[in-house]
Design a protein around this motif. Structure first.
Motif, PDB file in Angstrom:
ATOM      1  N   GLY A  47     -35.351  -8.582  12.558  1.00 47.68           N
ATOM      2  CA  GLY A  47     -35.751  -9.059  11.482  1.00 47.68           C
ATOM      3  C   GLY A  47     -34.716  -8.512  10.307  1.00 47.68           C
ATOM      4  N   TYR A  48     -34.439  -7.224  10.316  1.00 49.27           N
ATOM      5  CA  TYR A  48     -33.473  -6.523   9.571  1.00 49.27           C
ATOM      6  C   TYR A  48     -32.129  -7.404   9.643  1.00 49.27           C
ATOM      7  N   MET A  49     -31.569  -7.771  10.729  1.00 44.04           N
ATOM      8  CA  MET A  49     -30.424  -8.397  10.954  1.00 44.04           C
ATOM      9  C   MET A  49     -30.552  -9.866  10.207  1.00 44.04           C
ATOM     10  N   VAL A  50     -31.515 -10.444  10.292  1.00 45.36           N
ATOM     11  CA  VAL A  50     -31.853 -11.935   9.756  1.00 45.36           C
ATOM     12  C   VAL A  50     -31.479 -11.943   8.280  1.00 45.36           C
ATOM     13  N   LEU A  51     -32.486 -10.845   7.619  1.00 43.78           N
ATOM     14  CA  LEU A  51     -32.287 -10.414   6.296  1.00 43.78           C
ATOM     15  C   LEU A  51     -30.925 -10.081   6.004  1.00 43.78           C
ATOM     16  N   LEU A  82     -32.172 -20.363  11.532  1.00 41.42           N
ATOM     17  CA  LEU A  82     -32.628 -19.318  12.445  1.00 41.42           C
ATOM     18  C   LEU A  82     -32.311 -19.336  13.847  1.00 41.42           C
ATOM     19  N   GLY A  83     -32.330 -20.450  14.475  1.00 37.29           N
ATOM     20  CA  GLY A  83     -31.825 -20.754  15.865  1.00 37.29           C
ATOM     21  C   GLY A  83     -30.585 -20.383  15.910  1.00 37.29           C
ATOM     22  N   ASP A  84     -29.571 -20.877  14.748  1.00 34.99           N
ATOM     23  CA  ASP A  84     -28.296 -20.263  15.072  1.00 34.99           C
ATOM     24  C   ASP A  84     -27.957 -18.847  15.027  1.00 34.99           C
ATOM     25  N   ILE A  85     -28.705 -17.916  14.320  1.00 31.22           N
ATOM     26  CA  ILE A  85     -28.677 -16.708  14.238  1.00 31.22           C
ATOM     27  C   ILE A  85     -29.257 -15.886  15.446  1.00 31.22           C
ATOM     28  N   VAL A  86     -30.327 -16.602  16.037  1.00 30.37           N
ATOM     29  CA  VAL A  86     -30.861 -16.162  17.162  1.00 30.37           C
ATOM     30  C   VAL A  86     -29.671 -16.203  18.415  1.00 30.37           C
ATOM     31  N   LYS A  87     -29.271 -17.342  18.495  1.00 29.45           N
ATOM     32  CA  LYS A  87     -28.075 -17.468  19.607  1.00 29.45           C
ATOM     33  C   LYS A  87     -26.716 -17.004  19.170  1.00 29.45           C
ATOM     34  N   THR A  88     -26.624 -15.838  18.343  1.00 28.89           N
ATOM     35  CA  THR A  88     -25.283 -15.198  18.282  1.00 28.89           C
ATOM     36  C   THR A  88     -25.200 -13.678  18.768  1.00 28.89           C
ATOM     37  N   SER A  89     -24.132 -13.433  19.149  1.00 29.41           N
ATOM     38  CA  SER A  89     -23.650 -12.153  19.785  1.00 29.41           C
ATOM     39  C   SER A  89     -22.434 -11.753  19.194  1.00 29.41           C
ATOM     40  N   ILE A  90     -22.069 -10.512  19.259  1.00 25.93           N
ATOM     41  CA  ILE A  90     -20.769 -10.237  19.048  1.00 25.93           C
ATOM     42  C   ILE A  90     -20.012 -10.133  19.936  1.00 25.93           C
ATOM     43  N   SER A 104     -19.634 -18.326  26.396  1.00 27.80           N
ATOM     44  CA  SER A 104     -20.140 -19.782  26.181  1.00 27.80           C
ATOM     45  C   SER A 104     -21.591 -19.670  26.166  1.00 27.80           C
ATOM     46  N   GLN A 105     -22.405 -18.729  26.175  1.00 33.35           N
ATOM     47  CA  GLN A 105     -23.763 -18.889  26.286  1.00 33.35           C
ATOM     48  C   GLN A 105     -24.354 -18.889  24.830  1.00 33.35           C
ATOM     49  N   ASN A 106     -23.636 -18.028  23.757  1.00 36.98           N
ATOM     50  CA  ASN A 106     -24.031 -17.762  22.607  1.00 36.98           C
ATOM     51  C   ASN A 106     -23.123 -18.151  21.360  1.00 36.98           C
ATOM     52  N   ASN A 107     -23.399 -18.117  20.186  1.00 36.42           N
ATOM     53  CA  ASN A 107     -22.463 -18.387  19.151  1.00 36.42           C
ATOM     54  C   ASN A 107     -21.787 -16.967  18.956  1.00 36.42           C
ATOM     55  N   TRP A 108     -20.987 -17.003  18.385  1.00 38.56           N
ATOM     56  CA  TRP A 108     -20.134 -15.716  18.437  1.00 38.56           C
ATOM     57  C   TRP A 108     -19.809 -15.114  16.942  1.00 38.56           C
ATOM     58  N   LEU A 109     -20.008 -14.032  16.665  1.00 37.18           N
ATOM     59  CA  LEU A 109     -19.627 -13.389  15.360  1.00 37.18           C
ATOM     60  C   LEU A 109     -18.485 -12.452  15.838  1.00 37.18           C
ATOM     61  N   ASP A 110     -17.401 -12.835  15.501  1.00 40.44           N
ATOM     62  CA  ASP A 110     -16.133 -11.966  15.795  1.00 40.44           C
ATOM     63  C   ASP A 110     -15.893 -11.180  14.704  1.00 40.44           C
ATOM     64  N   LEU A 111     -16.460  -9.719  14.987  1.00 41.61           N
ATOM     65  CA  LEU A 111     -16.317  -8.699  13.967  1.00 41.61           C
ATOM     66  C   LEU A 111     -14.634  -8.211  13.651  1.00 41.61           C
ATOM     67  N   ILE A 137     -26.185  -3.273  14.926  1.00 39.33           N
ATOM     68  CA  ILE A 137     -26.339  -4.518  15.794  1.00 39.33           C
ATOM     69  C   ILE A 137     -27.043  -3.737  17.045  1.00 39.33           C
ATOM     70  N   HIS A 138     -27.843  -4.173  17.873  1.00 38.55           N
ATOM     71  CA  HIS A 138     -28.543  -3.950  19.009  1.00 38.55           C
ATOM     72  C   HIS A 138     -27.298  -3.692  20.200  1.00 38.55           C
ATOM     73  N   PRO A 139     -27.473  -2.533  21.083  1.00 36.11           N
ATOM     74  CA  PRO A 139     -26.587  -2.222  21.755  1.00 36.11           C
ATOM     75  C   PRO A 139     -26.033  -3.579  22.947  1.00 36.11           C
ATOM     76  N   THR A 140     -26.991  -4.563  22.949  1.00 35.40           N
ATOM     77  CA  THR A 140     -26.822  -5.829  23.709  1.00 35.40           C
ATOM     78  C   THR A 140     -25.548  -6.814  23.008  1.00 35.40           C
ATOM     79  N   GLY A 141     -25.560  -6.266  21.514  1.00 31.24           N
ATOM     80  CA  GLY A 141     -24.546  -7.208  20.930  1.00 31.24           C
ATOM     81  C   GLY A 141     -25.222  -8.374  20.306  1.00 31.24           C
ATOM     82  N   MET A 142     -26.456  -8.609  20.666  1.00 37.91           N
ATOM     83  CA  MET A 142     -27.238  -9.878  20.034  1.00 37.91           C
ATOM     84  C   MET A 142     -27.770  -9.481  18.465  1.00 37.91           C
ATOM     85  N   LEU A 143     -27.839 -10.576  17.684  1.00 35.94           N
ATOM     86  CA  LEU A 143     -28.302 -10.154  16.426  1.00 35.94           C
ATOM     87  C   LEU A 143     -29.575 -10.055  16.401  1.00 35.94           C
TER      88      LEU A 143
END
Length: 179
Positions: free
Chosen positions: A36-40, A51-59, A63-70, A104-110
């Protein structure tokens, strides 16, 4: 035969972007879930994606997720995970990247379950302990604010609508923006 049709967008009632940002900041300080914090965080920084775009994002690139390139401050939305099946990408701010790195969660998922597992079904904001706003309210308010700004060109406004929110400018103006 051509009939003149006068289109009148429905008037929607939602708070101004500035008011919503303050409301989300307050909720962020009491939010009990990291997801919830990450969505906000995304919304407050001006990235009101579906919301689905954020839920499917990883750092982490996959090919299984959207990618936030930090490292390059770029968010890549893959076409397979979007409502309209169109890939898009946009730049994010240094401040946003810094906050994501801190939380970020240790898994890298937002957004993920407390144990790090991905959500398998549709997620709504209340599942993430967000109760002060609704996704459509945030997106409508942001689009209205975006198109009312005078600090950027019309092309930049349209780019934000297309690449961040995933709308065509005509869709944004017809369905999301109050006059």
């Amino acid at each position: 035969y051509h009939l003149q049709i006068d289109i009148q967008p429905a008037e929607k009632n939602y708070e101004s972007w500035d008011v919503l940002v303050e409301k989300m900041k307050q909720e962020m300080s009491t939010c009990r879930t990291l997801s919830g914090y990450m969505v906000l965080l995304c919304y407050i920084h001006g990235y009101p994606l579906r919301l689905g775009d954020i839920v499917k994002t990883s750092i982490h690139r996959s090919s299984q997720n959207n990618w936030l390139d930090l490292d390059n401050n770029t968010w890549y939305i893959l076409k397979d995970f979007t409502k309209n099946r169109r890939a898009r990408e946009f730049k994010v701010s240094d401040e946003f990247v810094s906050e994501v790195r801190k939380h970020i969660h240790p898994t890298g998922m937002l957004v993920c379950r407390r144990g790090g597992q991905p959500y398998k079904s549709q997620v709504v904001l209340r599942h993430l302990d967000i109760h002060s706003v609704q996704v459509n309210e945030v997106r409508n308010s942001f689009e209205t604010w975006n198109y009312a700004r005078e600090d950027v060109s019309e092309d930049e406004k349209n780019d934000i609508s297309v690449n961040v929110l995933g709308h065509e400018p005509t869709t944004a103006r017809a369905y999301y923006v109050n006059d």
